[in-house]
Motif scaffolding. Sequence first.
Motif, PDB file in Angstrom:
ATOM      1  N   ARG A 155       0.809  -1.213   0.000  1.00  0.00           N
ATOM      2  CA  ARG A 155       0.000   0.000   0.000  1.00  0.00           C
ATOM      3  C   ARG A 155       0.843   1.264   0.000  1.00  0.00           C
ATOM      4  N   ASP A 156       2.149   1.096  -0.031  1.00  0.00           N
ATOM      5  CA  ASP A 156       3.050   2.252   0.007  1.00  0.00           C
ATOM      6  C   ASP A 156       3.358   2.744  -1.394  1.00  0.00           C
ATOM      7  N   LEU A 157       3.138   4.026  -1.632  1.00  0.00           N
ATOM      8  CA  LEU A 157       3.512   4.636  -2.898  1.00  0.00           C
ATOM      9  C   LEU A 157       5.018   4.907  -2.859  1.00  0.00           C
ATOM     10  N   VAL A 158       5.741   4.292  -3.752  1.00  0.00           N
ATOM     11  CA  VAL A 158       7.200   4.369  -3.746  1.00  0.00           C
ATOM     12  C   VAL A 158       7.707   5.480  -4.656  1.00  0.00           C
ATOM     13  N   LEU A 159       7.121   5.586  -5.847  1.00  0.00           N
ATOM     14  CA  LEU A 159       7.642   6.525  -6.844  1.00  0.00           C
ATOM     15  C   LEU A 159       6.561   6.799  -7.866  1.00  0.00           C
ATOM     16  N   SER A 160       6.509   8.032  -8.359  1.00  0.00           N
ATOM     17  CA  SER A 160       5.579   8.397  -9.421  1.00  0.00           C
ATOM     18  C   SER A 160       6.350   9.019 -10.574  1.00  0.00           C
ATOM     19  N   VAL A 161       5.874   8.737 -11.774  1.00  0.00           N
ATOM     20  CA  VAL A 161       6.484   9.249 -12.995  1.00  0.00           C
ATOM     21  C   VAL A 161       5.493  10.189 -13.672  1.00  0.00           C
ATOM     22  N   ASN A 162       5.976  11.380 -14.006  1.00  0.00           N
ATOM     23  CA  ASN A 162       5.170  12.402 -14.682  1.00  0.00           C
ATOM     24  C   ASN A 162       4.009  12.889 -13.828  1.00  0.00           C
ATOM     25  N   SER A 163       4.124  12.787 -12.526  1.00  0.00           N
ATOM     26  CA  SER A 163       3.052  13.293 -11.672  1.00  0.00           C
ATOM     27  C   SER A 163       2.983  14.811 -11.709  1.00  0.00           C
ATOM     28  N   ARG A 164       4.092  15.462 -12.086  1.00  0.00           N
ATOM     29  CA  ARG A 164       4.084  16.923 -12.219  1.00  0.00           C
ATOM     30  C   ARG A 164       3.879  17.358 -13.668  1.00  0.00           C
ATOM     31  N   GLY A 165       3.706  16.380 -14.563  1.00  0.00           N
ATOM     32  CA  GLY A 165       3.378  16.706 -15.950  1.00  0.00           C
ATOM     33  C   GLY A 165       4.519  17.304 -16.747  1.00  0.00           C
ATOM     34  N   LEU A 166       5.763  16.898 -16.446  1.00  0.00           N
ATOM     35  CA  LEU A 166       6.914  17.497 -17.105  1.00  0.00           C
ATOM     36  C   LEU A 166       7.531  16.615 -18.187  1.00  0.00           C
ATOM     37  N   LEU A 167       6.778  15.587 -18.614  1.00  0.00           N
ATOM     38  CA  LEU A 167       7.240  14.802 -19.760  1.00  0.00           C
ATOM     39  C   LEU A 167       7.431  15.740 -20.947  1.00  0.00           C
ATOM     40  N   TYR A 168       8.614  15.665 -21.557  1.00  0.00           N
ATOM     41  CA  TYR A 168       8.976  16.587 -22.643  1.00  0.00           C
ATOM     42  C   TYR A 168       9.661  15.767 -23.716  1.00  0.00           C
ATOM     43  N   PHE A 169       9.185  15.870 -24.936  1.00  0.00           N
ATOM     44  CA  PHE A 169       9.761  15.061 -26.009  1.00  0.00           C
ATOM     45  C   PHE A 169       9.684  15.853 -27.311  1.00  0.00           C
ATOM     46  N   GLU A 170      10.836  16.330 -27.774  1.00  0.00           N
ATOM     47  CA  GLU A 170      10.895  17.075 -29.025  1.00  0.00           C
ATOM     48  C   GLU A 170      11.100  16.081 -30.172  1.00  0.00           C
ATOM     49  N   GLN A 171      10.073  15.915 -30.984  1.00  0.00           N
ATOM     50  CA  GLN A 171      10.154  14.923 -32.052  1.00  0.00           C
ATOM     51  C   GLN A 171      11.010  15.448 -33.189  1.00  0.00           C
ATOM     52  N   PHE A 172      11.644  14.517 -33.904  1.00  0.00           N
ATOM     53  CA  PHE A 172      12.356  14.894 -35.114  1.00  0.00           C
ATOM     54  C   PHE A 172      11.364  15.484 -36.111  1.00  0.00           C
ATOM     55  N   ARG A 173      11.794  16.525 -36.825  1.00  0.00           N
ATOM     56  CA  ARG A 173      10.915  17.186 -37.787  1.00  0.00           C
ATOM     57  C   ARG A 173      11.774  17.849 -38.856  1.00  0.00           C
ATOM     58  N   GLU A 174      11.141  18.235 -39.909  1.00  0.00           N
ATOM     59  CA  GLU A 174      11.851  19.017 -40.915  1.00  0.00           C
ATOM     60  C   GLU A 174      11.803  20.480 -40.514  1.00  0.00           C
ATOM     61  N   ARG A 175      12.841  21.183 -40.927  1.00  0.00           N
ATOM     62  CA  ARG A 175      12.916  22.591 -40.565  1.00  0.00           C
ATOM     63  C   ARG A 175      11.797  23.365 -41.257  1.00  0.00           C
ATOM     64  N   LYS A 176      11.237  24.364 -40.590  1.00  0.00           N
ATOM     65  CA  LYS A 176      10.049  25.036 -41.098  1.00  0.00           C
ATOM     66  C   LYS A 176      10.309  25.788 -42.386  1.00  0.00           C
ATOM     67  N   ASP A 177      11.496  26.332 -42.568  1.00  0.00           N
ATOM     68  CA  ASP A 177      11.728  27.041 -43.821  1.00  0.00           C
ATOM     69  C   ASP A 177      11.714  26.075 -44.995  1.00  0.00           C
ATOM     70  N   THR A 178      12.115  24.798 -44.741  1.00  0.00           N
ATOM     71  CA  THR A 178      12.025  23.777 -45.786  1.00  0.00           C
ATOM     72  C   THR A 178      10.570  23.449 -46.078  1.00  0.00           C
ATOM     73  N   LEU A 179       9.788  23.304 -45.010  1.00  0.00           N
ATOM     74  CA  LEU A 179       8.361  23.026 -45.199  1.00  0.00           C
ATOM     75  C   LEU A 179       7.646  24.188 -45.888  1.00  0.00           C
ATOM     76  N   SER A 180       8.036  25.403 -45.527  1.00  0.00           N
ATOM     77  CA  SER A 180       7.384  26.570 -46.118  1.00  0.00           C
ATOM     78  C   SER A 180       7.587  26.607 -47.615  1.00  0.00           C
ATOM     79  N   ALA A 181       8.801  26.226 -48.045  1.00  0.00           N
ATOM     80  CA  ALA A 181       9.070  26.185 -49.481  1.00  0.00           C
ATOM     81  C   ALA A 181       8.158  25.183 -50.163  1.00  0.00           C
ATOM     82  N   LYS A 182       7.964  24.024 -49.512  1.00  0.00           N
ATOM     83  CA  LYS A 182       7.067  23.006 -50.071  1.00  0.00           C
ATOM     84  C   LYS A 182       5.639  23.534 -50.155  1.00  0.00           C
ATOM     85  N   VAL A 183       5.186  24.189 -49.101  1.00  0.00           N
ATOM     86  CA  VAL A 183       3.806  24.687 -49.061  1.00  0.00           C
ATOM     87  C   VAL A 183       3.598  25.782 -50.102  1.00  0.00           C
TER      88      VAL A 183
END
Length: 955
Positions: A155-183
């Motif tokens: 019944r003992d809570l030992v550890l919590s993950v992301n209880s403060r909501g600080l999960l951060y994950f920057e996904q790989f992406r194409e640079r926006k100036d490259t995308l803008s040229a496509k658009v």
Amino acid sequence: MAAARRLLGLALVFSVCLTPGLSVDRSNFKTCEQSSFCRRQRKLEPGSSQYRALLGSAKLTADKLEIQLINDKTQVSLLLEVFGLHGNMTRIKINELKPLKPRYEVPDVLVETPTPENLQVTGQDDNTLELFLGSHEHKLLVTGSPFRLDILAGRDLVLSVNSRGLLYFEQFRERKDTLSAKVSSAVGNMWHKVKTLFSSDSEKTDESTGSDDENQGEEEVAEEKETKKEEEDEPGMWDETFKTHTDSKPNGPSSVGLDFSLPGFEHVYGIPEHADNLRLRTTENTDPYRLYNLDVFQYELYNTMALYGSVPLLLAHNVQRTLGIFWFNAAETWVDISSNTAGKTLLGKMLQYMQGGDETPQTDVRWMSESGLIDVFILLGPSPGDVFKQYASLTGTQSLPPYFSLGYHQCRWNYNDEEDVRNVDAGFDEHNIPYDVIWLDIEHADGKRYFTWDPHKFPTPKNMLTGLKEKRRKMVAIVDPHIKIDSAYRIHSEIRSHNFYVKTKDGSDYEGWCWPGSAAYPDFTNPDMRAWWSSMFSYDQYEGSMDNLFVWNDMNEPSVFNGPEVTMHKDAVHWGGWEHREVHNLYGLYVHRATAEGLIHRSGGKERPFVLTRAFFAGSQRYGAVWTGDNAAEWEHLKISLPMCLSLALVGISFCGADVGGFFKNPETELLLRWYQAGAYQPFFRAHAHLDTPRREPWLHGEANTDLIREALQQRYALLPYWYTLFYNAHRDAEPVMRPLWVEFPSDVSSFATDDQYLLGSALLVHPVTESNARGVQIYFPGTGEVWYDVHTHQKYESPQRFYQPVTMSSIPVFQRGGSIIPRKDRPRRNSDCMQDDPFTLYVALNLQGEAQGELYLDDGHSFSYQQNEFLYRKFSYSHGKLTSSSLDLNGKFETPNWLERVVIIGATRPNSITLHQPGGSEVQLEFEYDAQTSVITVRKPGVNIASDFTMFVR
């Protein structure tokens, strides 16, 4: 002019590195605010998580749980994997569900793939999934919205993950100036199509073609819309400038971060290397602790700046349990620590509901790394020893060092020539001071060309090494991983011909400035490069080397004098196309590994290596020793050496020491003496000094001080059997050699923040004198119902208590724990090898119940023959007036001439007789003396072989 400017720049760098009076230039090293990914992540405030776990996507296989996570702000999906692992561990991995390219996963650190245990779902509702983690000892709760993981023991809570909501994950992406040229192109196509609808038939294009163009445009606009859901680009995301250096970041932002909450924990430790107290501080109002291997010139104390090595393992301890968080990432990492009250948080409300408490103390830990993925091992203990074993099952144990390396090492930058080496060596004999190893720094090589010897100063290295060998002594020479760019230098030419150098982002060999001037850097992440490097230590390749020559790897962070933060550019490219930013903290480990393997290979796999490294990572303990870098001759630097080595010991690196006397500056005689006394009770014992400092050999400070230094060294050598046994236990069972008090006394709250005294093994308590003009030290005797004996006077103290111990210049406050037996060799010799056949003395310190026990490990001290069971592992037990010797491992067989010279029983009453009995033999009456003032029995010449079973009756 350009060449002149480069030479001037190098001269300025050298002047900084050579001037002892200067201190660290903080402007050379980034703060969190200057590190763009750290700045971005810290902007995310604690609160409701941006992520939801899609519990409907949960997939449970034999070895793991998979669940998709979605960011409600960006709609980017991640994949969560949770593994229950054998040995009470849990692994959590988070990666992009569909990355544009693979993300770096750290290789070569784990000794084997951890064994999974079956997960078992035990309950589920709309927002919660409940599982057993392997055994039924721990339970995992997965909350869907907001995403959170909670681990419970009962019944003992030992550890919590992301209880403060600080999960951060920057996904790989194409640079926006490259995308803008496509658009823009897509929008142009669509506008052209609209115009054709109102033009003449002859101007219309084929309908099917137009439809394809329209679909393509809509898809690309949709792609742009999706991209707009990402966070807006900020300065530093695609390129970042620090001082004069620009990091190009071709893959863009890719940082990761995650928070962990530890209810009930107020004390956390680990994440070396930092020049700070043992207990980690909170960082709400300071920079986070930084893990980024750096050559920090004359580092400051008591701050969170990065130093030479990094081990991303944090331990938490309270009276109920110990646990560990191993953040498995080799990129630049920052660790925020905050103190909280669990009763004031959502997490705390759940804890209060489950446990009926409130205002529970809590520590929150937030990890932030520049790249890679989230890969973290939770080590669930519950005891300190369990955590050490769990971590060792992942990264390995401390290598068993050769016996000589536990002796005293004499070093400076630099012993001038072969005659200087002979004179220093002779000085130890002349003054009857023991030592095992003399060291040579960078000046011994021919123009800083490693694997060579200066032809004028060291023309006959084999003659020099032979002279040392005749006295049964060793030498260590430095071999650094920056290679002088010189076409006439064989090492450089071969590395270049094999294409083994690290590359720039443009594909040319990476070059930087270091001790030789312009230098290139071997790519040690390449296994072929490591194999080649190892081959260079063979006797036919390393000309002038012999089997009593060992190695020191310095500057392997890597140090680049003209690089950003005095290290390699992050956009440099390694084997496999990986950027340096991904592997930075691994570089020193790879250098250390390749060198250690080279020393093993040169002996045909028979002899144990000795290699000292400055840079390190998780797993470095497998390859040798570490020291705390370029310290200074100041009292505070002596004092900080204790928590620095204790922190390393907690993360598996037991073979640690600090430069005795301080590398920079000139120690006053009192400081030098106190440092020798402290160093004699630290695992790695080496004196070292800067090029510009006066000579400091132990006999240069007056006869009285020479006597005191000799006494400290003799205490070290007398305890070598105990040191060696401790290292065997570290190698076999992951027990720290040098350990904080709380490791041995986990429920003694008074010891949790103590770092001015420590334990060697479980039997010796050491409190070095680290204050100028000290007249005494405050000693805390931990535990309840324990008894401690001054090893010099045999004065008895019961615990728990604080005691003021008066000291003189000859004092080294050391206490043996009642209930322990320590093997020693008390005959003074000139080095450890000369003590090989000397007899043993057993020091038996009785506890309040009149009992004691101890161990002795013995082998040939230099080879791997112990792996073929050529060793002795003995147990000594004293109870009810009976001392017995028996084997702790019947597989071990090792013949030795060593015999038992004396037995000293401390805390005993006067006996009437003492007899010795061996199996198959008759009882023999032994002579003894009894000191009523100290309650000590001294039994002389039992005469029994240390390898034999025997019983001694004290009646």
